[in-house]
Motif scaffolding. Structure first.
Motif, mmCIF file in Angstrom:
data_model
loop_
_atom_site.group_PDB
_atom_site.id
_atom_site.type_symbol
_atom_site.label_atom_id
_atom_site.label_comp_id
_atom_site.label_asym_id
_atom_site.label_seq_id
_atom_site.Cartn_x
_atom_site.Cartn_y
_atom_site.Cartn_z
ATOM 1 N N PHE A 84 0.831 -1.203 0.000
ATOM 2 C CA PHE A 84 0.000 0.000 0.000
ATOM 3 C C PHE A 84 0.872 1.262 0.000
ATOM 4 O O PHE A 84 0.586 2.227 -0.718
ATOM 5 C CB PHE A 84 -0.925 -0.018 1.228
ATOM 6 C CG PHE A 84 -1.746 1.219 1.399
ATOM 7 C CD1 PHE A 84 -2.931 1.394 0.702
ATOM 8 C CD2 PHE A 84 -1.332 2.223 2.271
ATOM 9 C CE1 PHE A 84 -3.694 2.548 0.867
ATOM 10 C CE2 PHE A 84 -2.091 3.367 2.445
ATOM 11 C CZ PHE A 84 -3.271 3.532 1.737
ATOM 12 N N LEU A 85 1.935 1.265 0.794
ATOM 13 C CA LEU A 85 2.795 2.439 0.917
ATOM 14 C C LEU A 85 3.595 2.737 -0.346
ATOM 15 O O LEU A 85 4.119 3.841 -0.500
ATOM 16 C CB LEU A 85 3.737 2.287 2.114
ATOM 17 C CG LEU A 85 3.081 2.425 3.484
ATOM 18 C CD1 LEU A 85 4.067 2.093 4.592
ATOM 19 C CD2 LEU A 85 2.491 3.823 3.673
ATOM 20 N N GLN A 86 3.664 1.780 -1.263
ATOM 21 C CA GLN A 86 4.359 2.032 -2.534
ATOM 22 C C GLN A 86 3.641 3.102 -3.350
ATOM 23 O O GLN A 86 4.273 3.802 -4.132
ATOM 24 C CB GLN A 86 4.478 0.742 -3.344
ATOM 25 C CG GLN A 86 5.450 -0.240 -2.759
ATOM 26 C CD GLN A 86 5.449 -1.573 -3.501
ATOM 27 O OE1 GLN A 86 4.668 -1.796 -4.420
ATOM 28 N NE2 GLN A 86 6.330 -2.465 -3.089
ATOM 29 N N THR A 87 2.337 3.216 -3.162
ATOM 30 C CA THR A 87 1.556 4.172 -3.964
ATOM 31 C C THR A 87 0.750 5.154 -3.118
ATOM 32 O O THR A 87 -0.049 5.925 -3.655
ATOM 33 C CB THR A 87 0.593 3.429 -4.912
ATOM 34 O OG1 THR A 87 -0.226 2.555 -4.132
ATOM 35 C CG2 THR A 87 1.363 2.630 -5.951
ATOM 36 N N ASN A 88 0.927 5.119 -1.792
ATOM 37 C CA ASN A 88 0.174 6.006 -0.903
ATOM 38 C C ASN A 88 1.090 6.580 0.158
ATOM 39 O O ASN A 88 2.046 5.924 0.581
ATOM 40 C CB ASN A 88 -0.971 5.233 -0.224
ATOM 41 C CG ASN A 88 -2.019 4.783 -1.206
ATOM 42 O OD1 ASN A 88 -2.938 5.504 -1.516
ATOM 43 N ND2 ASN A 88 -1.866 3.565 -1.717
ATOM 44 N N ASP A 89 0.761 7.783 0.613
ATOM 45 C CA ASP A 89 1.565 8.482 1.605
ATOM 46 C C ASP A 89 0.796 8.515 2.926
ATOM 47 O O ASP A 89 -0.197 9.238 3.046
ATOM 48 C CB ASP A 89 1.834 9.907 1.100
ATOM 49 C CG ASP A 89 2.871 10.618 1.928
ATOM 50 O OD1 ASP A 89 3.708 9.945 2.551
ATOM 51 O OD2 ASP A 89 2.847 11.861 1.941
ATOM 52 N N MET A 90 1.244 7.709 3.900
ATOM 53 C CA MET A 90 0.530 7.607 5.165
ATOM 54 C C MET A 90 1.491 7.104 6.239
ATOM 55 O O MET A 90 2.408 6.343 5.926
ATOM 56 C CB MET A 90 -0.638 6.626 5.004
ATOM 57 C CG MET A 90 -1.674 6.644 6.102
ATOM 58 S SD MET A 90 -3.053 5.482 5.750
ATOM 59 C CE MET A 90 -3.875 6.311 4.392
ATOM 60 N N GLU A 91 1.279 7.526 7.469
ATOM 61 C CA GLU A 91 2.038 6.978 8.592
ATOM 62 C C GLU A 91 1.225 5.830 9.173
ATOM 63 O O GLU A 91 0.072 6.010 9.572
ATOM 64 C CB GLU A 91 2.271 8.026 9.669
ATOM 65 C CG GLU A 91 3.036 7.482 10.853
ATOM 66 C CD GLU A 91 3.166 8.474 11.992
ATOM 67 O OE1 GLU A 91 3.594 8.046 13.069
ATOM 68 O OE2 GLU A 91 2.819 9.653 11.815
ATOM 69 N N ILE A 92 1.827 4.637 9.222
ATOM 70 C CA ILE A 92 1.119 3.454 9.697
ATOM 71 C C ILE A 92 1.901 2.841 10.854
ATOM 72 O O ILE A 92 3.118 2.654 10.762
ATOM 73 C CB ILE A 92 0.913 2.429 8.562
ATOM 74 C CG1 ILE A 92 0.140 3.088 7.415
ATOM 75 C CG2 ILE A 92 0.186 1.192 9.080
ATOM 76 C CD1 ILE A 92 0.099 2.291 6.144
ATOM 77 N N ILE A 93 1.182 2.549 11.912
ATOM 78 C CA ILE A 93 1.777 1.961 13.107
ATOM 79 C C ILE A 93 1.126 0.608 13.353
ATOM 80 O O ILE A 93 -0.098 0.474 13.274
ATOM 81 C CB ILE A 93 1.552 2.864 14.334
ATOM 82 C CG1 ILE A 93 2.254 4.202 14.146
ATOM 83 C CG2 ILE A 93 2.015 2.173 15.620
ATOM 84 C CD1 ILE A 93 1.892 5.243 15.186
#
Length: 167
Positions: free
Chosen positions: A139-148
């Motif tokens: 998901f992070l390859q194409t989206n900008d988000m902080e995930i914990i």
């Protein structure tokens, strides 16, 4: 943006949304689900969930966060682990994918997940961690988000670090 793992109580994190490892009826349960309901305010959260229930395994829905630091709660129903040969990994990945898509649709920049299905649903924690990390990184390859990933078991932090070193 980033993926990190913390040994933390998910209900106390300062993020825009936390993810609830829910059941398909969106009823207050035990484990992480019960803790989220208690922290958010049982009656308000159950009333909001009742309007959205039932959901299918792998689906995700969103409610306000009520008394939590988080503005929102994303509820996803994880699979009950049988033996790993009944599509559990695909369903577990769908939990993360659909929760993240819902977060993106709501323009959220930070989301905290528990390790879905690894408690009372019996998914082996190491395997659940691999599914979570793989799905979130995709998901992070194409989206900008902080995930914990918020976990209580410190051994999972070491396992996460081993997975990170493989990449």
């Amino acid at each position: 943006m980033t993926l990190k793992i913390l040994q933390a109580d998910i209900t106390t994190l300062e993020v825009e949304a936390i993810v609830n490892a829910a059941n398909t009826q969106l009823l207050a349960g035990g484990g992480v689900c019960g803790a989220i309901f208690r922290a958010a305010g049982y009656q308000e959260l159950q009333a909001a969930c009742n309007k959205l229930a039932p959901i299918q395994t792998g689906e995700a829905v969103i409610t306000p966060g009520f008394n939590l630091n988080a503005k929102f709660i994303i509820h996803t129903a994880g699979p009950i682990y049988n033996d790993g040969n009944h599509g559990e990994a695909k369903l577990l990945a769908a939990c993360y994918e659909n929760s993240l898509k819902l977060a993106a649709k709501n323009n959220l920049q930070s989301v905290a997940f528990p390790l879905i299905s690894s408690g009372i649903y019996g998914y082996p924690a190491q395997e659940a961690l691999k599914v979570a990390v793989t799905t979130i990184k995709k998901f992070l390859q194409t989206n900008d988000m902080e995930i914990i990933l918020a976990v209580l078991n410190p051994n999972l932090i070491a396992a996460f670090n081993r997975l990170e070193n493989l990449n």
